[in-house]
Enzyme design. Sequence first.
Site, PDB file in Angstrom:
ATOM      1  CD  GLU A 106      -2.865  -1.263   2.303  1.00  0.00           C
ATOM      2  OE1 GLU A 106      -4.102  -1.356   2.171  1.00  0.00           O
ATOM      3  OE2 GLU A 106      -2.292  -1.331   3.419  1.00  0.00           O
ATOM      4  CD  GLU A 126      -3.345  -7.089   3.803  1.00  0.00           C
ATOM      5  OE1 GLU A 126      -2.653  -6.072   3.977  1.00  0.00           O
ATOM      6  OE2 GLU A 126      -3.249  -7.817   2.784  1.00  0.00           O
TER       7      GLU A 126
END
Length: 252
Positions: A106, A126
């Site tokens: 990210e 995740e």
Amino acid sequence: MSLEVREQVAWIGLDRPAKRNAISDALLAALDAAVARAQGAARAMVVFGHGPCFSAGLDLSEHTARTAEAVFHHSRGWHAVFRRIRAGSIPAIAAIHGACVGGGLELAAACHIRVADLTARFALPEGSRGIFVGGGASVHVARILGAARMADMMLTGRALDAAAAERAGLVTYLTEPGGAPAQAGVLAAKVAQMAPLTVLGVLQALPRIQDMAEEDGLFVESMMAALAQTGPEAQAGLAAFLEKRAAKAGEG
């Protein structure tokens, strides 16, 4: 966090090598402060990782005891820091080696250019951990890779090596192992010489145009062209081209 400014380029280094540069709250705050300082002192920045990798992502040891409300506000804090990079006043280049996963990916996606060496590996773990991305991946990584490829990475745990990431458009430049910082430095030095109004257009207008209707986007493009092409740097550049003092397109 390390910060060094050399010849108009700020070098920002994630500096938790023993933790594979996992992004803790303290590291995130230090990154935010370093980016703010860089934007006031340089004309381009390079973000890199000290030690074995770029970043292994969110420091999960700080995540276990948070309530849903706390996780929401924590996620919004990541968005704010990464927005400072993405929508700031100077271009950001990520120099990536080793793991670039989860929150590390990210962060890389918040930069405008990504350079990776052949040791780089990209993943969004995740899903396998029973959580969801919270640092902007669902918008920014998905826009780079496409939502379908991002869904595959989250659902199956698939990782992309550097070559696959380049083919997918996630990586802009690929280097031999250890070569990402040097390549990023060359690019940053070049970017630092660009006309400020052109940089403003690329960083501020171009992302907004992607979210506009066609006619609105074309209108903003024309306004930005009018602003940039009447600036002093543009006038000097056009004169150099017409007098055959400038490099031809694709050279240099």
